[in-house]
Write an enzyme that holds these catalytic residues in place. Structure first.
Site, short mmCIF file in Angstrom:
data_model
loop_
_atom_site.label_atom_id
_atom_site.label_comp_id
_atom_site.label_asym_id
_atom_site.label_seq_id
_atom_site.Cartn_x
_atom_site.Cartn_y
_atom_site.Cartn_z
N ILE A 65 65.21 37.95 -4.08
CA ILE A 65 63.71 39.04 -4.27
C ILE A 65 62.84 38.77 -5.68
O ILE A 65 61.44 38.77 -5.43
CB ILE A 65 64.69 40.67 -4.85
CG1 ILE A 65 64.94 40.97 -3.56
CG2 ILE A 65 63.49 41.38 -5.50
CD1 ILE A 65 65.55 42.18 -3.81
N GLU A 66 63.61 38.50 -6.53
CA GLU A 66 63.22 37.49 -7.18
C GLU A 66 62.01 35.82 -7.43
O GLU A 66 61.01 35.97 -6.66
CB GLU A 66 64.16 37.77 -8.62
CG GLU A 66 64.70 38.80 -9.12
CD GLU A 66 65.22 38.55 -9.97
OE1 GLU A 66 65.01 38.66 -11.58
OE2 GLU A 66 66.68 39.40 -10.39
#
Length: 334
Positions: free
Chosen positions: A125-126
């Site tokens: 996600i990052e």
């Protein structure tokens, strides 16, 4: 010895401060681990890597995207945005003074800045890289990085280990000393306003400093349950209990809703507040903390005094110059 000197200073200021506790100034330097001594070349390389979005799968997200050193060390979002517009479930902690955290992340899953630096890069996600092998392979194709790594780690090579050590070395320079509070503790009784002194006293009287203790007001790496007292009204508004905290990592029910105590340094600049970034203003955050952690309803005047004191914890920020990143003439990664 330092704590005794600080306590003596606190007692000397007793005419202004009615609650004596160990008042400590923020150190101007952070200790480095034995296997990663700080050097100018290492810090400069770390600054480059910290600001380079090519460490992400899309080439759009860097460490600085979520931990902005031009601001309060985070991104002023409830939940940070990663690659492809994805958002996580937690608010980004500030990078300023993170060198004084004994553990990193809200759930403390990283034991050091080096460990922390490794995580977001391969988080889907990052920053979204599939593996650190892919990160290293990419860095090796960028002409200019090899020289920077050679200078920072003589005889070493571009690797996950050297990259994360460099980022951590840079982050250890991100310290904000000499706040109004620090000047006051140092003996300048004019550094705090009367309202800020009242707020300091009230915070100590309520017990806020039993958790937010130490020079960084971060509890020395301790974990605390949040919330302690159930409150249906605030839960319906802010959904604090959806996040299981440390238990998300440990899978131990006994760790549910435990979170690392965050620093109060520069807290006036890091809205929105709490692990999920659900509270937009500092005065509301103070009100919520008093109710959920201490089961107290504060008067408006007390809230205003505490907020005034918290503003006195904003320090002096070291000047940040943006690095010139090595280019990839004639090609891109995407």
């Amino acid at each position: 010895m330092f704590k005794f000197r600080a306590l003596a200073t606190a007692l000397a200021l007793a005419s202004s401060v009615s609650v004596a506790w160990a008042l400590e100034t923020l150190p101007t330097e952070a200790p480095a681990p034995a296997d990663n001594p700080t050097s100018e070349a290492k810090v400069e390389l770390g600054k480059m890597l910290y600001h380079d979005p090519r460490l992400s799968s899309t080439g759009t997200v860097s460490c600085a995207s979520c931990h902005n050193t031009m601001l309060g060390g985070e991104d002023n979002r409830p939940n940070s945005m990663g690659v492809n517009g994805q958002t996580g479930g937690r608010s980004a902690p500030t990078v300023w003074n993170s060198a004084f955290n004994k553990v990193q992340f809200w759930d403390g899953r990283a034991a050091s800045l080096e460990d922390q630096a490794a995580g977001p890069v391969t988080n889907p996600i990052e920053m979204g890289m599939k593996s650190w092998d892919d990160v290293v392979a990419r860095l090796k194709t960028i002409e200019g990085y090899q020289k920077a790594f050679d200078e920072a780690f003589p005889g070493g090579e571009i690797s996950k280990d050297t990259a994360t050590k460099a980022i951590a070395a840079y982050e250890r320079t991100l310290i904000t000393p000499n706040s109004a509070y620090d000047k006051y503790v140092g003996g300048d009784q004019s550094a705090l306003t009367e309202q800020q002194v009242r707020g300091l006293n009230k915070a100590a009287e309520l017990g806020c400093t039993s958790c937010h203790s130490g020079p960084a007001f971060n509890g020395g790496g301790s974990f605390q349950k949040f919330p302690v007292f159930e409150n249906g009204y605030f839960e319906a508004q802010y959904h604090f209990s959806k996040d299981k905290g440390v238990a998300e990592v440990s899978k131990n029910p006994a760790d549910e809703h435990l979170f690392k105590v965050p620093t109060l340094r520069n807290v006036a600049l890091t809205a929105p507040y709490f692990h999920n970034g659900s509270v937009k203003s500092l005065d509301q955050a103070v009100k919520v903390m008093a109710k959920l952690q201490l089961n107290k309803d504060l008067e408006r005047k007390d809230i205003e005094d505490i907020v005034a004191f918290l503003n006195a914890l904003t320090g002096e920020f070291p000047k940040q110059t943006m690095p010139r990143l090595p280019g990839t003439p004639g090609k891109s990664f995407n």
